[in-house]
Scaffold this active site. Structure first.
Site, PDB file in Angstrom:
ATOM      1  N   ARG A  20     -75.696 -74.245 -22.910  1.00 24.02           N
ATOM      2  CA  ARG A  20     -74.778 -73.848 -22.677  1.00 24.02           C
ATOM      3  C   ARG A  20     -74.542 -72.815 -24.612  1.00 24.02           C
ATOM      4  O   ARG A  20     -73.879 -71.554 -24.398  1.00 24.02           O
ATOM      5  CB  ARG A  20     -74.039 -75.544 -23.733  1.00 24.02           C
ATOM      6  CG  ARG A  20     -73.853 -76.608 -22.398  1.00 24.02           C
ATOM      7  CD  ARG A  20     -73.370 -77.362 -23.910  1.00 24.02           C
ATOM      8  NE  ARG A  20     -74.400 -77.717 -24.808  1.00 24.02           N
ATOM      9  CZ  ARG A  20     -74.295 -78.504 -25.579  1.00 24.02           C
ATOM     10  NH1 ARG A  20     -72.782 -79.109 -26.053  1.00 24.02           N
ATOM     11  NH2 ARG A  20     -75.340 -79.141 -26.452  1.00 24.02           N
ATOM     12  N   ASN A  38     -72.168 -80.269 -21.484  1.00 28.88           N
ATOM     13  CA  ASN A  38     -73.023 -81.031 -21.048  1.00 28.88           C
ATOM     14  C   ASN A  38     -72.198 -81.890 -20.075  1.00 28.88           C
ATOM     15  O   ASN A  38     -71.243 -82.251 -20.875  1.00 28.88           O
ATOM     16  CB  ASN A  38     -73.826 -81.902 -21.757  1.00 28.88           C
ATOM     17  CG  ASN A  38     -74.937 -80.622 -21.805  1.00 28.88           C
ATOM     18  OD1 ASN A  38     -75.626 -79.503 -21.289  1.00 28.88           O
ATOM     19  ND2 ASN A  38     -76.111 -80.946 -23.715  1.00 28.88           N
TER      20      ASN A  38
END
Length: 102
Positions: A20, A38
């Site tokens: 990320r 996520n």
């Protein structure tokens, strides 16, 4: 100027490897807006908005990810190459840059 909006899902070994954060850095470098998070199914998902060529470069990055990740698949849940301001505003949900969400 026309804006492209994609909603993406990346599967593989992509959680717990800073995927990320590297994705955020790449998106910021390309001048994109959006977010990444996520998902409960062990994928990484998100939204990216920007000019078409930059979004295509971002998609290319997603297919590789950082060296710590193993990307198996990138699914484009949505791919709108002429998104309206209203569609973009709704998709971003108040994001003004590119965020990592939890």
């Amino acid at each position: 100027m026309s804006q492209t909006l994609i909603q993406f899902k990346v599967t593989g070994d992509v959680q717990g490897v800073s995927f990320r954060y590297y994705t955020q850095k790449e998106a910021q470098k390309l001048g994109l807006k959006g977010y990444v998070y996520n998902h409960d199914d062990s994928s990484v998902q998100g939204i990216a908005v920007g000019v078409e060529d930059k979004v295509k470069q971002f998609q290319s990055y997603l297919s590789k990810g950082p060296s710590t990740a193993q990307v198996h698949n990138v699914e484009l849940i949505q791919n709108n190459s002429s998104a309206s301001e209203e569609e973009i505003k709704k998709a971003l949900g108040g994001s003004s840059g590119f965020e990592v969400r939890r």
